[in-house]
Motif scaffolding. Structure first.
Motif, PDB file in Angstrom:
ATOM      1  N   ASP A   1       0.851  -1.187   0.000  1.00  0.00           N
ATOM      2  CA  ASP A   1       0.000   0.000   0.000  1.00  0.00           C
ATOM      3  C   ASP A   1       0.889   1.240   0.000  1.00  0.00           C
ATOM      4  O   ASP A   1       1.972   1.241   0.590  1.00  0.00           O
ATOM      5  CB  ASP A   1      -0.829   0.075   1.295  1.00  0.00           C
ATOM      6  N   GLN A   2       0.374   2.305  -0.611  1.00  0.00           N
ATOM      7  CA  GLN A   2       1.107   3.577  -0.651  1.00  0.00           C
ATOM      8  C   GLN A   2       1.473   4.044   0.767  1.00  0.00           C
ATOM      9  O   GLN A   2       2.591   4.506   1.006  1.00  0.00           O
ATOM     10  CB  GLN A   2       0.196   4.621  -1.323  1.00  0.00           C
ATOM     11  N   ALA A   3       0.543   3.896   1.707  1.00  0.00           N
ATOM     12  CA  ALA A   3       0.792   4.351   3.085  1.00  0.00           C
ATOM     13  C   ALA A   3       1.953   3.567   3.709  1.00  0.00           C
ATOM     14  O   ALA A   3       2.802   4.137   4.403  1.00  0.00           O
ATOM     15  CB  ALA A   3      -0.472   4.204   3.922  1.00  0.00           C
ATOM     16  N   GLU A   4       1.998   2.260   3.447  1.00  0.00           N
ATOM     17  CA  GLU A   4       3.085   1.443   3.999  1.00  0.00           C
ATOM     18  C   GLU A   4       4.418   1.806   3.364  1.00  0.00           C
ATOM     19  O   GLU A   4       5.461   1.801   4.017  1.00  0.00           O
ATOM     20  CB  GLU A   4       2.794  -0.051   3.778  1.00  0.00           C
ATOM     21  N   ARG A   5       4.387   2.142   2.085  1.00  0.00           N
ATOM     22  CA  ARG A   5       5.617   2.547   1.401  1.00  0.00           C
ATOM     23  C   ARG A   5       6.153   3.851   1.990  1.00  0.00           C
ATOM     24  O   ARG A   5       7.360   3.991   2.223  1.00  0.00           O
ATOM     25  CB  ARG A   5       5.372   2.705  -0.105  1.00  0.00           C
ATOM     26  N   LEU A   6       5.256   4.785   2.271  1.00  0.00           N
ATOM     27  CA  LEU A   6       5.696   6.049   2.872  1.00  0.00           C
ATOM     28  C   LEU A   6       6.269   5.805   4.267  1.00  0.00           C
ATOM     29  O   LEU A   6       7.248   6.431   4.672  1.00  0.00           O
ATOM     30  CB  LEU A   6       4.518   7.037   2.932  1.00  0.00           C
ATOM     31  N   LEU A   7       5.666   4.856   4.983  1.00  0.00           N
ATOM     32  CA  LEU A   7       6.160   4.523   6.315  1.00  0.00           C
ATOM     33  C   LEU A   7       7.576   3.920   6.241  1.00  0.00           C
ATOM     34  O   LEU A   7       8.456   4.267   7.039  1.00  0.00           O
ATOM     35  CB  LEU A   7       5.187   3.545   6.982  1.00  0.00           C
ATOM     36  N   LEU A   8       7.805   3.045   5.263  1.00  0.00           N
ATOM     37  CA  LEU A   8       9.137   2.446   5.097  1.00  0.00           C
ATOM     38  C   LEU A   8      10.169   3.516   4.740  1.00  0.00           C
ATOM     39  O   LEU A   8      11.312   3.473   5.203  1.00  0.00           O
ATOM     40  CB  LEU A   8       9.107   1.361   4.010  1.00  0.00           C
ATOM     41  N   ILE A   9       9.761   4.481   3.927  1.00  0.00           N
ATOM     42  CA  ILE A   9      10.678   5.568   3.575  1.00  0.00           C
ATOM     43  C   ILE A   9      10.995   6.397   4.812  1.00  0.00           C
ATOM     44  O   ILE A   9      12.145   6.756   5.072  1.00  0.00           O
ATOM     45  CB  ILE A   9      10.079   6.425   2.430  1.00  0.00           C
ATOM     46  N   GLU A  10       9.969   6.678   5.603  1.00  0.00           N
ATOM     47  CA  GLU A  10      10.202   7.429   6.840  1.00  0.00           C
ATOM     48  C   GLU A  10      11.188   6.665   7.743  1.00  0.00           C
ATOM     49  O   GLU A  10      12.127   7.247   8.289  1.00  0.00           O
ATOM     50  CB  GLU A  10       8.896   7.659   7.599  1.00  0.00           C
ATOM     51  N   GLN A  11      10.966   5.378   7.901  1.00  0.00           N
ATOM     52  CA  GLN A  11      11.835   4.584   8.781  1.00  0.00           C
ATOM     53  C   GLN A  11      13.267   4.565   8.261  1.00  0.00           C
ATOM     54  O   GLN A  11      14.226   4.678   9.031  1.00  0.00           O
ATOM     55  CB  GLN A  11      11.267   3.162   8.919  1.00  0.00           C
ATOM     56  N   GLY A  12      13.427   4.432   6.930  1.00  0.00           N
ATOM     57  CA  GLY A  12      14.761   4.430   6.337  1.00  0.00           C
ATOM     58  C   GLY A  12      15.467   5.766   6.563  1.00  0.00           C
ATOM     59  O   GLY A  12      16.652   5.822   6.923  1.00  0.00           O
ATOM     60  N   LEU A  13      14.720   6.858   6.366  1.00  0.00           N
ATOM     61  CA  LEU A  13      15.309   8.191   6.554  1.00  0.00           C
ATOM     62  C   LEU A  13      15.645   8.426   8.024  1.00  0.00           C
ATOM     63  O   LEU A  13      16.688   9.009   8.345  1.00  0.00           O
ATOM     64  CB  LEU A  13      14.341   9.273   6.053  1.00  0.00           C
ATOM     65  N   GLU A  14      14.776   7.976   8.900  1.00  0.00           N
ATOM     66  CA  GLU A  14      15.023   8.155  10.338  1.00  0.00           C
ATOM     67  C   GLU A  14      16.316   7.451  10.758  1.00  0.00           C
ATOM     68  O   GLU A  14      17.086   7.969  11.559  1.00  0.00           O
ATOM     69  CB  GLU A  14      13.834   7.630  11.155  1.00  0.00           C
ATOM     70  N   ARG A  15      16.533   6.247  10.221  1.00  0.00           N
ATOM     71  CA  ARG A  15      17.761   5.514  10.546  1.00  0.00           C
ATOM     72  C   ARG A  15      18.992   6.310  10.111  1.00  0.00           C
ATOM     73  O   ARG A  15      19.988   6.371  10.828  1.00  0.00           O
ATOM     74  CB  ARG A  15      17.759   4.132   9.862  1.00  0.00           C
ATOM     75  N   ILE A  16      18.917   6.905   8.921  1.00  0.00           N
ATOM     76  CA  ILE A  16      20.064   7.671   8.401  1.00  0.00           C
ATOM     77  C   ILE A  16      20.280   8.945   9.219  1.00  0.00           C
ATOM     78  O   ILE A  16      21.413   9.302   9.551  1.00  0.00           O
ATOM     79  CB  ILE A  16      19.836   7.976   6.905  1.00  0.00           C
TER      80      ILE A  16
END
Lengths: 173, 173
Positions: free
Chosen positions: A41-56
């Motif tokens: 889902d688009q919402a889950e994809r945005l969440l994964l991007i947020e999590q990836g950016l947060e890690r960085i």
């Protein structure tokens, strides 16, 4: 000055962290791509991007975030997702109180190659040279993110100071 | 079923929380608009929208989020900001593990008025009637958010169950 550059996208979101100041050699801190599955889902994809950016952001503590500016005239089939991925990157930066800037692809290209119409090979070549890498940065997708970060080191810092002066605050916090 | 409907926008982001099940009277739980100042940086505006949405999610605990789907063909001058505000709403829902659905304006209009081309007055009238309010919901901006939430109560629940069945999980969590 340590800058996170983000080349936004839902399927591939390029991220590059560069350290430097105008007029001195630049250092590559991190380069990578956050990928999300088109079946999600688009919402889950945005969440994964947020999590990836947060890690960085957590691991590399950049002092500023530079995101590629998205235009409505971009590829119509992907522009909404690209704009949303860019929005998530801007949000992650703002949430940490970091200055967030946007630069157009032409501004980034012009900053590092001298031409706003440089092709991908030329951008990659200059990123490799400016970061004094022995080979082109991998993944190749992320060269644009590095170009944005370099562009920001060179012109973003001045913009941020101008904006702060305009706000009369002398800084964001 | 308690649903948060979001009519995304950077300047005005309509939010409406409705409780109900298909075939029974609906209840208005909350209606409002998150406003952000056009003078602020885009990143700060997205942050204010996130904070506004978080407060509503925290206070009213909806079980699902329904966001108006943004199309690239929308008003070119605002589509990027609208898409980003929608992305923030989707992200806030996904972060809480809530099912997030998008509905088009026509779907929402058709669900509550019977016509996908209904005008604003007709949508507001039907929202007022369906929620058994003594006057049109205020602020008027938020009628579309309520229409989305009602649309979702009526058709979104079924979609979510279908999507869960397709994933073979029987539910999101």
């Amino acid at each position: 000055m340590r800058v996170l550059g983000v080349d936004p996208g839902l399927t591939r979101c390029g991220v590059g962290v560069v350290e430097g100041v105008p007029g001195a050699p630049l250092t590559l801190v991190h380069v990578g791509v956050i990928r999300t599955d088109a079946d999600l889902d688009q919402a889950e994809r945005l969440l994964l991007i947020e999590q990836g950016l947060e890690r960085i952001l957590e691991e590399f503590s950049p002092e500023a975030v530079a995101v590629e500016r998205v235009f409505a005239q971009h590829n119509v089939s992907t522009v909404i997702g690209t704009a949303q991925a860019a929005g998530v990157a801007m949000l992650c930066g703002a949430r940490r109180g970091l200055p967030v800037a946007t630069h157009t692809p032409s501004e980034a290209k012009a900053a590092i190659t001298g031409s706003g119409r440089a092709d991908k090979a030329q951008v990659t070549l200059m990123v490799t040279r400016l970061l004094r890498l022995s080979a082109a940065p991998k993944p190749a997708d992320a060269a644009d993110a590095l170009a944005l970060a370099i562009c920001h080191v060179w012109r973003g810092g001045a913009q941020a100071r101008l904006a702060a002066a305009r706000r009369g605050t002398g800084g964001r916090r």
